[in-house]
Scaffold this motif. Structure first.
Motif, PDB file in Angstrom:
ATOM      1  N   GLY A 161      45.512  31.194  15.476  1.00  0.00           N
ATOM      2  CA  GLY A 161      45.416  31.111  15.924  1.00  0.00           C
ATOM      3  C   GLY A 161      46.922  31.827  17.320  1.00  0.00           C
ATOM      4  O   GLY A 161      47.608  31.532  17.406  1.00  0.00           O
ATOM      5  N   VAL A 162      45.741  32.757  17.705  1.00  0.00           N
ATOM      6  CA  VAL A 162      47.199  33.039  18.747  1.00  0.00           C
ATOM      7  C   VAL A 162      46.891  33.557  20.343  1.00  0.00           C
ATOM      8  O   VAL A 162      45.584  33.001  20.185  1.00  0.00           O
ATOM      9  N   ASP A 163      47.267  33.783  20.857  1.00  0.00           N
ATOM     10  CA  ASP A 163      47.661  33.716  22.494  1.00  0.00           C
ATOM     11  C   ASP A 163      46.826  34.974  22.803  1.00  0.00           C
ATOM     12  O   ASP A 163      46.688  35.190  24.609  1.00  0.00           O
ATOM     13  N   VAL A 164      46.513  35.865  22.272  1.00  0.00           N
ATOM     14  CA  VAL A 164      46.584  37.304  23.067  1.00  0.00           C
ATOM     15  C   VAL A 164      45.582  38.879  22.672  1.00  0.00           C
ATOM     16  O   VAL A 164      45.092  38.551  21.179  1.00  0.00           O
ATOM     17  N   LEU A 165      45.053  38.934  23.197  1.00  0.00           N
ATOM     18  CA  LEU A 165      43.856  39.862  22.480  1.00  0.00           C
ATOM     19  C   LEU A 165      44.425  41.307  22.781  1.00  0.00           C
ATOM     20  O   LEU A 165      44.711  41.345  24.567  1.00  0.00           O
ATOM     21  N   SER A 166      44.922  41.812  22.074  1.00  0.00           N
ATOM     22  CA  SER A 166      45.439  43.156  22.308  1.00  0.00           C
ATOM     23  C   SER A 166      44.669  44.465  22.738  1.00  0.00           C
ATOM     24  O   SER A 166      43.553  44.285  22.473  1.00  0.00           O
ATOM     25  N   PHE A 167      45.471  45.506  22.697  1.00  0.00           N
ATOM     26  CA  PHE A 167      44.641  46.974  23.473  1.00  0.00           C
ATOM     27  C   PHE A 167      43.315  47.283  22.564  1.00  0.00           C
ATOM     28  O   PHE A 167      42.496  47.721  22.884  1.00  0.00           O
ATOM     29  N   SER A 168      43.780  46.644  21.283  1.00  0.00           N
ATOM     30  CA  SER A 168      43.619  47.934  20.112  1.00  0.00           C
ATOM     31  C   SER A 168      43.092  46.830  18.788  1.00  0.00           C
ATOM     32  O   SER A 168      42.104  46.984  18.237  1.00  0.00           O
ATOM     33  N   THR A 169      42.947  45.878  18.809  1.00  0.00           N
ATOM     34  CA  THR A 169      41.109  45.146  18.765  1.00  0.00           C
ATOM     35  C   THR A 169      40.800  44.152  19.549  1.00  0.00           C
ATOM     36  O   THR A 169      40.529  44.398  20.754  1.00  0.00           O
ATOM     37  N   GLU A 170      39.487  43.386  18.768  1.00  0.00           N
ATOM     38  CA  GLU A 170      38.390  43.010  19.261  1.00  0.00           C
ATOM     39  C   GLU A 170      38.265  41.402  18.743  1.00  0.00           C
ATOM     40  O   GLU A 170      38.743  40.754  18.053  1.00  0.00           O
ATOM     41  N   LEU A 171      37.587  40.378  19.714  1.00  0.00           N
ATOM     42  CA  LEU A 171      38.078  39.180  19.268  1.00  0.00           C
ATOM     43  C   LEU A 171      36.482  38.959  19.478  1.00  0.00           C
ATOM     44  O   LEU A 171      35.219  39.265  20.091  1.00  0.00           O
ATOM     45  N   VAL A 221      31.134  40.544  20.815  1.00  0.00           N
ATOM     46  CA  VAL A 221      32.804  41.028  21.055  1.00  0.00           C
ATOM     47  C   VAL A 221      33.575  40.663  22.441  1.00  0.00           C
ATOM     48  O   VAL A 221      32.436  41.484  23.492  1.00  0.00           O
ATOM     49  N   ILE A 222      34.536  40.965  22.367  1.00  0.00           N
ATOM     50  CA  ILE A 222      35.575  40.493  23.192  1.00  0.00           C
ATOM     51  C   ILE A 222      36.191  41.955  23.200  1.00  0.00           C
ATOM     52  O   ILE A 222      37.427  41.579  22.420  1.00  0.00           O
ATOM     53  N   LEU A 223      36.745  42.712  24.279  1.00  0.00           N
ATOM     54  CA  LEU A 223      37.884  43.423  23.992  1.00  0.00           C
ATOM     55  C   LEU A 223      38.240  44.775  25.019  1.00  0.00           C
ATOM     56  O   LEU A 223      37.799  43.242  26.498  1.00  0.00           O
ATOM     57  N   ILE A 224      39.092  45.123  25.322  1.00  0.00           N
ATOM     58  CA  ILE A 224      39.391  45.888  26.339  1.00  0.00           C
ATOM     59  C   ILE A 224      39.341  47.418  25.983  1.00  0.00           C
ATOM     60  O   ILE A 224      39.855  48.015  25.346  1.00  0.00           O
ATOM     61  N   SER A 225      38.825  47.495  27.387  1.00  0.00           N
ATOM     62  CA  SER A 225      37.982  48.836  27.220  1.00  0.00           C
ATOM     63  C   SER A 225      39.535  49.571  27.891  1.00  0.00           C
ATOM     64  O   SER A 225      40.271  49.551  27.727  1.00  0.00           O
ATOM     65  N   LYS A 226      38.649  51.382  27.661  1.00  0.00           N
ATOM     66  CA  LYS A 226      39.853  51.873  27.561  1.00  0.00           C
ATOM     67  C   LYS A 226      40.230  52.222  29.057  1.00  0.00           C
ATOM     68  O   LYS A 226      41.663  53.015  29.147  1.00  0.00           O
ATOM     69  N   ASP A 227      39.985  51.685  29.713  1.00  0.00           N
ATOM     70  CA  ASP A 227      40.052  51.673  31.356  1.00  0.00           C
ATOM     71  C   ASP A 227      40.929  50.590  31.812  1.00  0.00           C
ATOM     72  O   ASP A 227      41.553  50.017  32.716  1.00  0.00           O
ATOM     73  N   GLY A 228      41.096  49.568  30.491  1.00  0.00           N
ATOM     74  CA  GLY A 228      41.837  48.355  31.196  1.00  0.00           C
ATOM     75  C   GLY A 228      41.040  47.071  31.502  1.00  0.00           C
ATOM     76  O   GLY A 228      41.956  45.957  31.679  1.00  0.00           O
ATOM     77  N   ALA A 260      46.097  47.424  28.135  1.00  0.00           N
ATOM     78  CA  ALA A 260      46.282  46.440  28.811  1.00  0.00           C
ATOM     79  C   ALA A 260      46.140  45.325  27.706  1.00  0.00           C
ATOM     80  O   ALA A 260      45.394  45.663  26.562  1.00  0.00           O
ATOM     81  N   ASN A 261      46.740  43.673  27.849  1.00  0.00           N
ATOM     82  CA  ASN A 261      46.466  43.497  26.969  1.00  0.00           C
ATOM     83  C   ASN A 261      45.828  41.649  27.507  1.00  0.00           C
ATOM     84  O   ASN A 261      46.306  41.490  28.660  1.00  0.00           O
ATOM     85  N   ALA A 262      45.310  40.850  27.443  1.00  0.00           N
ATOM     86  CA  ALA A 262      44.473  39.514  27.387  1.00  0.00           C
ATOM     87  C   ALA A 262      45.054  38.625  27.351  1.00  0.00           C
ATOM     88  O   ALA A 262      45.757  38.347  26.042  1.00  0.00           O
ATOM     89  N   ARG A 263      45.648  36.802  27.409  1.00  0.00           N
ATOM     90  CA  ARG A 263      46.464  36.480  27.072  1.00  0.00           C
ATOM     91  C   ARG A 263      46.067  35.271  27.849  1.00  0.00           C
ATOM     92  O   ARG A 263      45.734  35.344  29.203  1.00  0.00           O
ATOM     93  N   LEU A 264      45.693  33.680  26.971  1.00  0.00           N
ATOM     94  CA  LEU A 264      45.152  32.669  27.678  1.00  0.00           C
ATOM     95  C   LEU A 264      46.853  32.404  27.219  1.00  0.00           C
ATOM     96  O   LEU A 264      47.357  31.791  26.480  1.00  0.00           O
ATOM     97  N   LEU A 265      46.780  31.586  28.815  1.00  0.00           N
ATOM     98  CA  LEU A 265      48.433  31.081  29.212  1.00  0.00           C
ATOM     99  C   LEU A 265      48.219  29.839  28.899  1.00  0.00           C
ATOM    100  O   LEU A 265      46.911  29.119  28.417  1.00  0.00           O
TER     101      LEU A 265
END
Length: 830
Positions: free
Chosen positions: A21-31, A89-96, A120-125
């Motif tokens: 359980g983490v709250d961040v999806l990093s720029f280099s990873t996929e969910l 999958v959920i990811l962050i593209s190269k454009d952010g 960029a990073n995606a974070r669930l607050l």
């Protein structure tokens, strides 16, 4: 080889992070579909889900630590484009951009940033807000470049904002789902209106459905009876008086939100950790809340029939349409207003309407409270005024639309009428005197007629007196805490016979749900007394030849009116008039358990999980009767036909006509009159008249075996080999063939151990000696604890051969309804 191990370690580490359980999806990873983000603290979760009755996969945010079947989704990314498999999958593209893709690489949703953000990073607050932030060493101070709270859907969460900016045209509004299985935009929206005064509003297909009335700086004037909700949850409204308005609330309970459901209702939702249920409350619209329900110059009041009425000085525009229940054309003035060319007003005045919701489209006048009436009179087009300390002097021109009369609070609205309409009250003193004299004469006549009627019907009305005397006696013998609730018992509606007869169209066959030896049951859909409009109810009309006598009727009213539990059927009222005796219950659309088990079609709807939930609900309702309620109740007639199912197949125990109350340290009682239903009565009760909690446990055991086997106890009437269901189950248990007892409908489900355990518990409940049977609390523990060893059951009670081809009761009909029936079997004790 080393690179392969490094890659394997990296992938394992990433998977472990998502599992923990983490709250961040990093720029280099996929969910992936099987992975989720969890906020800190773990209130919300972000990942893929499927709505009820849907195979589509959606990326969304929902409340964590809630069972899947009660999942509450608060935001959906690809709401218009579901993925048909688990390859998403959920990811962050190269454009952010935050992107949702399927296994083929097709984009189903993206944040579509106007400017590339880069890494960029995606974070669930912790608030449930999903934000997109540029990569930074200080995550708490990094501004968001995108957030889900700026794209609200059907849920309104604490700290979230809904707003409207009339200058830019930007609106943050709530929008309902199309259906429970389809999160795409539905027909209903909700938001705030900025001008001329801030209001909340609901729309259906763009047309107004409800409005809150103007905000006066502290509350909405159209929500007086819901002010406590507004105050409790800390609603705040910001208004710059230039066309921009926003609203938020800051309730400190994290598992709380407002929901705009698929039918256009605004609901408040709160997760109860104790009951493991969402507690829901309907905010609006309710009945008279519907916008312009009664047209212009008409007021709506809930509880009236009809709810709409023209205000004084007005009459229906179309009497024909009004009599048909179509009030949308509203009312027109009886007498036109007078207006002089110099603007002065003579002869006109104001009618005071109290506890009102203010009409739509007020205008502000800058005058003070004393000059507010004159400001309206000087304007030929002014039709009403109202003064509020927060808003000042409000004036209305033209038609008055969307007026409502509240039951408790509200505002005092002054409606302009022609002088001739107001002069009718100038001779009020004379009218009052004449009215008082007439009323005194009428009262005297009524008293004389009533005395004659009482004398003639004294014997018939003894039933009603017995009922209330029994209520008073019960309360006077209870503890002080219970006696304090005596008024609550008296609040149970006592319906008149004429009201119920009219509601059922004089007990028409078309309204009949079923008929048994007790009488007939009718379904009604209307507002009765304290019942809400549109509520479905069931009226049980006891026949004069019913096996349920006055004693049982009185007992049921007294007992069930003092009980409140989700697994007990709710009594809404009663009628006792002359020889007529009727009970008004909440309607149970799921039919009775007995009817469902005996119907091949409905039986297939009862999978094992549903049956286990029914078993658990019956046990918890019985536990409440025996231990947790203010009174200790022994039901004495527990059986499948007295277990009713609601629309979600949740069980509710009904029929308390034969119930008995235990007080103090009383654990057992006896009676010379044994009443109940053959086949469900414990042997010590049937043969000796002794009853206790263990008597109900015996009945519970029979019901449990019926639920597992899918067979009614009475189905063994013509079976020469097996005396009853308990005997049949005992034989199979001793032969090691317990699974043979199981209903084939559920036999293929993967719960063999749990089903076998329920058979075991059922046999423990129907043992011959009462002391050998477990208590209901022990049964609940046995059901919830799978790893414990249960004692071996002893031989169940084989009561003497049946006394009737119908093994339940000589009074009971074979036709089943969703309303409880009453059966009485008298057995002479020995």
């Amino acid at each position: 080889m080393g690179r392969f191990l490094l890659l394997l370690f990296t992938l394992s580490f990433v998977s472990l992070r998502f599992c923990l359980g983490v709250d961040v999806l990093s720029f280099s990873t996929e969910l992936k579909d099987s992975e989720t983000l969890v906020s800190s603290p773990s209130t919300f979760r972000f990942g893929f889900f499927s709505p009820v009755n849907s195979k589509g996969r959606y990326a969304g945010v929902w409340f964590n630590n809630v069972p899947v079947q009660k999942q509450a989704v608060v935001w959906v990314a690809n709401k218009d484009s579901p993925i048909n498999d688990s390859s998403g999958v959920i990811l962050i593209s190269k454009d952010g951009d935050l992107v949702v893709k399927d296994g083929r690489g097709l984009v189903h949703w993206s944040t579509n940033l106007s400017r590339p953000a880069g890494a960029a990073n995606a974070r669930l607050l912790s608030t449930g807000n999903l934000v997109l932030q540029k990569v930074s060493d200080n995550k708490d101070k990094t501004p968001s470049i995108w957030e889900s709270f700026e794209h609200p859907q059907n849920a309104f969460l604490p700290t979230m904002t809904i707003s409207t900016d009339a200058r830019t045209g930007k609106r943050l509004i709530l929008r309902s789902w199309k259906s429970l299985s389809d999160p795409s935009p539905g027909r209903y929206t909700a938001g705030v209106i900025p001008l001329p005064f801030p209001e909340l509003a609901l729309w259906k297909d763009g047309l107004m459905l409800w409005r809150s009335g103007p905000w006066n700086g502290q509350r909405f004037l159209g929500l007086p009876e819901r002010d406590s909700v507004i105050d409790l949850y800390g609603f705040q409204l910001a208004n710059d008086n230039r066309g921009s308005v926003s609203m938020s609330f800051g309730y400190n309970q994290s598992m709380y939100h407002f929901l705009l459901d698929t039918e256009g209702h605004a609901m408040e939702k709160y997760w109860s950790k104790v009951n493991q249920e969402w507690s829901s409350g309907l905010m609006f619209p309710i009945n008279c809340d519907i916008y312009a329900k009664c047209g212009q110059f008409s007021s709506c009041k809930s509880g009236l029939d009809p709810p709409c009425k023209c205000i004084k000085g007005f009459e229906p525009r179309s009497n024909q349409e009004w009599s048909r229940g179509n009030w949308t054309q509203g009312c027109v003035r009886k007498t036109p207003l007078q207006c002089h060319s110099n603007g002065s007003r003579e002869g006109d005045g104001f009618l005071r309407l109290k506890k009102m919701k203010v009409p739509k489209n007020p205008q502000r006048s800058e005058v003070n409270e004393q000059d507010c009436p004159g400001s309206c009179l000087r304007n030929c087009y002014c039709t009403a005024y109202f003064y509020d300390t927060g808003l000042g002097c409000l004036l209305w021109s033209g038609d008055l639309i969307d007026m409502q009369e509240f039951l408790t609070s509200g505002v005092t609205l002054h409606v302009r009428l022609a002088g001739s309409e107001l002069k009718t009250s100038s001779n009020r003193s004379l009218v009052i005197i004449i009215t008082m004299v007439g009323c005194a004469f009428l009262v005297a006549v009524i008293v004389l007629l009533a005395l004659r009627k009482v004398t003639k019907r004294r014997e018939k009305n003894r039933n009603a007196r017995l009922l209330f005397e029994r209520m008073e006696a019960l309360n006077s013998n209870e503890s002080g805490a219970i006696a304090a609730n005596q008024n609550k018992l008296k609040e149970l509606p006592l319906f008149e016979y004429q009201v119920l007869a009219a509601a059922t169209e004089n007990f028409a066959v078309t309204n009949k749900l079923g008929e048994g030896g007790f009488g007939s049951v009718y379904k009604v859909l209307l507002s009765l007394g304290k019942l809400r409009e549109g509520q479905e109810i069931a009226v049980k009309r006891l026949s004069q030849t019913s096996g349920q006598g006055l004693e049982e009727f009185v007992n049921e009213v007294v007992v069930i009116s003092k009980l409140q539990h989700r697994n007990l059927v709710r009594l809404l009222g009663f009628c006792i008039e002359g020889e007529e005796r009727m009970l008004v219950y909440e309607f149970m659309p799921g039919n009775s358990l007995d009817a469902c088990l005996s119907d091949p079609v409905e039986q297939r709807l009862l999978d094992w999980k549903t049956r286990f939930n029914i078993i658990d609900g019956i046990c918890r309702g019985l536990m409440y009767l025996h231990r947790d309620s203010r009174l200790r109740i022994i039901h004495r007639d527990l059986k499948g036909s007295n277990i009713l199912l609601d629309e979600n197949l949740n069980p509710k125990i009904s029929d308390f006509g034969l119930a008995r109350i235990f007080r103090g340290n009383e654990d057992e009682a006896s009676t010379l009159r044994v009443v109940g239903t053959y086949g469900y009565m414990a042997p010590e009760y049937a043969l000796g008249g002794l009853f206790s909690e263990k008597s109900d446990v015996f009945s519970l055991g029979v019901i449990l075996l019926e639920i597992v086997s899918g067979r009614r106890n009475s189905s063994f009437n013509n079976d020469d080999q097996n005396l009853n269901l308990s005997a049949y189950a005992w034989k199979l248990w001793n032969d090691g063939e317990a699974t043979t007892l199981v209903d084939p409908v559920i036999l293929e489900e993967c719960f063999e151990n749990q089903i076998r355990r329920c058979v075991h518990i059922g046999l423990l409940c129907v043992q011959d000696h009462a002391n050998d049977r477990p208590s209901v609390s022990t049964v609940i523990w046995m059901l919830s604890t799978e790893n414990s060893n249960l004692p071996e059951p002893k031989q169940p009670a084989f009561i003497a051969r049946r006394v009737s081809p119908d093994a339940e009761s000589p009074w009971e009909s074979e036709q089943r309804t969703s309303i409880n029936n009453v059966s009485i079997t008298e057995i002479i004790g020995r």
